[in-house]
Design an enzyme around this catalytic site. Structure first.
Site, mmCIF file in Angstrom:
data_model
loop_
_atom_site.group_PDB
_atom_site.id
_atom_site.type_symbol
_atom_site.label_atom_id
_atom_site.label_comp_id
_atom_site.label_asym_id
_atom_site.label_seq_id
_atom_site.Cartn_x
_atom_site.Cartn_y
_atom_site.Cartn_z
ATOM 1 N N SER A 153 0.942 -1.318 0.082
ATOM 2 C CA SER A 153 -0.023 -0.064 -0.088
ATOM 3 C C SER A 153 0.742 1.204 0.051
ATOM 4 O O SER A 153 1.702 1.425 -1.112
ATOM 5 C CB SER A 153 -0.890 0.006 1.395
ATOM 6 O OG SER A 153 -1.995 0.925 1.155
ATOM 7 N N ARG A 180 -11.502 5.695 10.077
ATOM 8 C CA ARG A 180 -11.139 4.481 10.075
ATOM 9 C C ARG A 180 -12.023 3.339 9.774
ATOM 10 O O ARG A 180 -11.558 2.323 8.765
ATOM 11 C CB ARG A 180 -10.430 4.076 11.599
ATOM 12 C CG ARG A 180 -9.673 2.700 11.668
ATOM 13 C CD ARG A 180 -8.729 2.665 10.901
ATOM 14 N NE ARG A 180 -7.880 1.421 11.225
ATOM 15 C CZ ARG A 180 -6.742 0.999 10.643
ATOM 16 N NH1 ARG A 180 -6.523 1.551 9.475
ATOM 17 N NH2 ARG A 180 -6.145 0.035 10.755
ATOM 18 N N ASP A 228 -8.384 -6.946 -4.441
ATOM 19 C CA ASP A 228 -8.087 -5.731 -4.063
ATOM 20 C C ASP A 228 -8.792 -4.650 -4.993
ATOM 21 O O ASP A 228 -8.285 -4.545 -5.965
ATOM 22 C CB ASP A 228 -6.720 -5.292 -4.118
ATOM 23 C CG ASP A 228 -6.216 -3.995 -3.689
ATOM 24 O OD1 ASP A 228 -7.081 -3.260 -3.213
ATOM 25 O OD2 ASP A 228 -4.982 -3.891 -3.280
ATOM 26 N N HIS A 262 -7.836 -5.653 -0.193
ATOM 27 C CA HIS A 262 -6.525 -4.685 -0.189
ATOM 28 C C HIS A 262 -5.520 -5.304 0.922
ATOM 29 O O HIS A 262 -4.112 -5.316 0.995
ATOM 30 C CB HIS A 262 -6.749 -3.290 0.046
ATOM 31 C CG HIS A 262 -5.587 -2.324 0.027
ATOM 32 N ND1 HIS A 262 -4.664 -2.180 -1.080
ATOM 33 C CD2 HIS A 262 -5.197 -1.475 0.916
ATOM 34 C CE1 HIS A 262 -3.764 -1.422 -0.794
ATOM 35 N NE2 HIS A 262 -4.064 -0.871 0.383
ATOM 36 N N ASP A 263 -6.289 -5.579 2.018
ATOM 37 C CA ASP A 263 -5.397 -5.798 3.255
ATOM 38 C C ASP A 263 -4.755 -7.239 3.408
ATOM 39 O O ASP A 263 -4.177 -7.624 4.138
ATOM 40 C CB ASP A 263 -6.279 -5.852 4.643
ATOM 41 C CG ASP A 263 -6.059 -4.529 5.306
ATOM 42 O OD1 ASP A 263 -5.159 -3.862 4.849
ATOM 43 O OD2 ASP A 263 -6.722 -4.331 6.216
#
Lengths: 396, 210
Positions: free
Chosen positions: A162, A233, A336, A369-370
């Protein structure tokens, strides 16, 4: 603020419990930022794992993402496990029996490196929102200062996901002779307008927080209770997960039930607690983040991410790639949607256009994405990264 | 029990050693080589060790890509049916397509791309014109299988069945030129062969743009 050096260099057996890892600090006079503003003095918080070889040629720099910090591996004194402990350690993907691993908190962060919560020497108060605008390149310049400070001329590898991947790419472009290889994970040479939009909404949640004004003018004694950061968040977390993961992990399950197992608070207007499990998960993540992160760091770092754009700096991405000397590995995840595969392909094709040594691996993890932080992805990711790092030493 | 997953190459690796040997012999040492459908990098590793080539593989299967990286082989995850976008013109001395031509959805598109990207292209494919296959087809009236086409029609990655003659015609039709032809008969390479269309199990051709 120099801390005593950790016993890492005297460590003999990696099997022995090295005890808690401790942050170390390096102090510098300052740095002239890309904007021309001088920022100083400058402190960089970092951790190291493994042992630096006598030739100083086995250093791997790990670059964290937006919410990360210098604590990448091991257990610190508060008992917290590092954010990439599954990847870094003896026998793991980044093998600390072989490599000397460095991870520093990025410039603008709130975990020991100079950032908005740091004291502005001109006022004697925290910078807060008066902290100067910084870029990904500024973060990389600070990392390069740290590497030099540690007496390392050339890194074996820089690796990050990222935002960390943006930094790894910037390292390769601007410090071609200082790295032998780079691993770019789930990243991009320029964030999409969609990504910028999510970051902007996150920042707006912070700006709109009616409870607080600018923290630079704010009474420091008041504890941070800003919900804006928690909301930011939550938005971020939605973008880091895939729909598939959300479905598998939470589905439509309800979190709140009364003693008889009946749904609780359904339809009660005005109730702010989440009812679904996904809601309570986001609530938990948001609240935990609010406690551990600084909202002004969040603002300044997301802005740096948004403005990162190698194409606009060099006019053409292939031109940016021309100077690269490092062996490159690009990893992207099919699930992602925040930093989709097409973005990684764009970097890969630009590198290919100028005949650079690039490998590209598309991975079918469902975690979004994580994925690079997810435990279940570690075995495969570890094999890839271990293999790549080993291959860097070999010819070609 | 029929598996829908088709990941195995049509011919096991040890049976294609002779094919690899032919390809390795064709390649000038120290050149840049792109291996399309490189599997887990066996050929590229041999080319690196024996011919000091600067190799790069292209492979779709995730596990095989990971194995390439573990071997220190440069590799790119890509579906060959999407073409070779981003590979610059004439950026490799050789582009190899070994045992994969018959599995592509659009062979013409990829072979044209190979001629664009490489100075020379080497293509190895199973010959469907082999007399045994033809005879079996005539005798049974069914699509035959063999060591070169081992899977039944309803569950196979080999979606095209082509002959040496088919390939020759195809190359001239797309404006290419066959520079060398080598055949495999009974697991041995043959640089000269009478009636190759009927006798060769495999064809291995080096082609270039005219």
């Amino acid at each position: 603020m120099d801390m005593p050096t950790t016993p890492l260099e005297t460590e003999v057996e990696s099997q022995q419990d090295p005890g808690p890892v401790r942050a170390q600090y390096a102090d510098f006079d300052g740095i002239t930022l890309e904007s021309g503003v001088f920022l100083g003095p400058l402190t960089v918080a970092y951790e190291t794992y493994g042992t630096l070889s006598p030739n100083r040629d086995n250093a791997v720099m790990v670059l964290h993402a937006l919410s990360g910090d210098a604590h990448a591996a091991g257990i610190d004194e508060q008992g917290r496990v590092g954010w990439w402990d599954g990847m870094i350690g003896p026998g793991k993907g980044i093998d600390t029996d072989r490599y000397f691993v460095i991870c520093s908190n990025c410039l603008g962060g709130c975990k020991g490196t100079t950032g908005p919560p740091s004291t502005n020497p001109a006022t004697g108060r925290p910078y807060g929102r008066s902290f100067p605008i910084i870029t990904i390149a500024d973060m990389v310049d600070v990392q390069a200062m740290l590497v030099e400070h540690l007496g390392i001329r050339q890194l074996h590898n820089v690796i990050g996901g990222s935002m960390g991947g943006m930094q790894a790419l910037d390292w390769a472009v601007r410090y071609p002779d200082r790295i032998k290889s780079a691993v770019l994970i789930a990243t991009t040479a320029r964030l999409s307008p969609q990504g910028i939009a999510f970051n902007w909404v996150g920042r707006n949640a912070i700006y709109c927080d009616s409870a607080r004004g600018s923290s630079s003018e704010h009474d420091q004694a008041q504890p941070k209770t800003a919900r804006g950061l928690a909301v930011a968040r939550m938005i971020g977390h939605i973008t880091y997960l895939s729909e598939e993961t959300m479905e598998a992990k939470f589905g439509r399950k309800l979190a709140l039930r009364d003693l008889n197992g009946y749904r609780y608070s359904l339809g009660e207007n005005g109730k702010t607690e989440g009812e679904f499990e996904i809601e309570s998960y986001l609530e938990y993540q948001g609240t935990a983040f609010m406690r551990r992160f600084d909202e002004d760091s969040y603002i300044i770092i997301t802005k740096a991410i948004d403005h990162f754009d190698l194409e606009s700096i060099y006019g053409d991405l292939t031109r940016a790639m021309e100077n690269i000397a490092a062996k490159m590995l690009i990893l992207s995840f099919s699930s992602d949607w925040l930093y989709p595969k097409t973005m990684s392909l764009t970097i890969m094709r630009a590198l290919q256009a100028v005949k650079k040594d690039v490998s590209f691996v598309s991975l079918d993890f469902p975690y979004g994405h994580d994925s690079f932080l997810v435990k279940d992805a570690m075995p495969v990711l570890g094999r890839i990264i271990r293999g790549f790092l080993n291959g860097v030493s070999a010819t070609r | 029990m029929v598996s829908a997953r088709l990941v195995e190459a049509p011919t096991p690796f040890h049976q294609f050693q002779v094919g690899f040997n032919i390809i390795i012999d064709l390649i000038t040492p120290g050149t840049r080589v792109l291996d399309l459908g490189c599997g887990s990098g066996t050929l590229l590793q041999r080319l690196r060790d024996e011919k000091d080539v600067e190799g790069c593989g292209v492979e779709l299967d995730q596990e095989k890509v990971v194995r390439c990286i573990e071997r220190g082989i440069r590799v790119i995850s890509l579906d060959l049916d999407e073409g070779l976008e981003g590979f610059p013109d004439l950026s490799y001395e050789y582009v190899i397509l070994s045992r994969t031509l018959q599995q592509l959805m659009f062979p013409e598109r990829l072979v044209r791309e190979m001629l664009r990207v490489g100075s020379k292209s080497i293509i190895a494919f199973p010959n469907y014109g082999h007399w045994k296959l033809t005879l079996r087809h005539l005798a049974t009236g069914r699509t035959p299988t063999s060591s070169t086409y081992p899977h039944p029609w309803y569950n196979t990655p080999d979606i095209h069945r082509l002959t040496i003659k088919d390939f020759r015609g195809f190359v001239s039709q797309i404006g290419g030129k066959i520079e060398k032809e080598i055949f495999i008969v009974d697991n041995a390479s043959r640089h000269r062969l009478l009636w190759p269309n009927r006798r060769a199990e495999w064809g291995c051709c080096q082609i270039s743009a005219v």
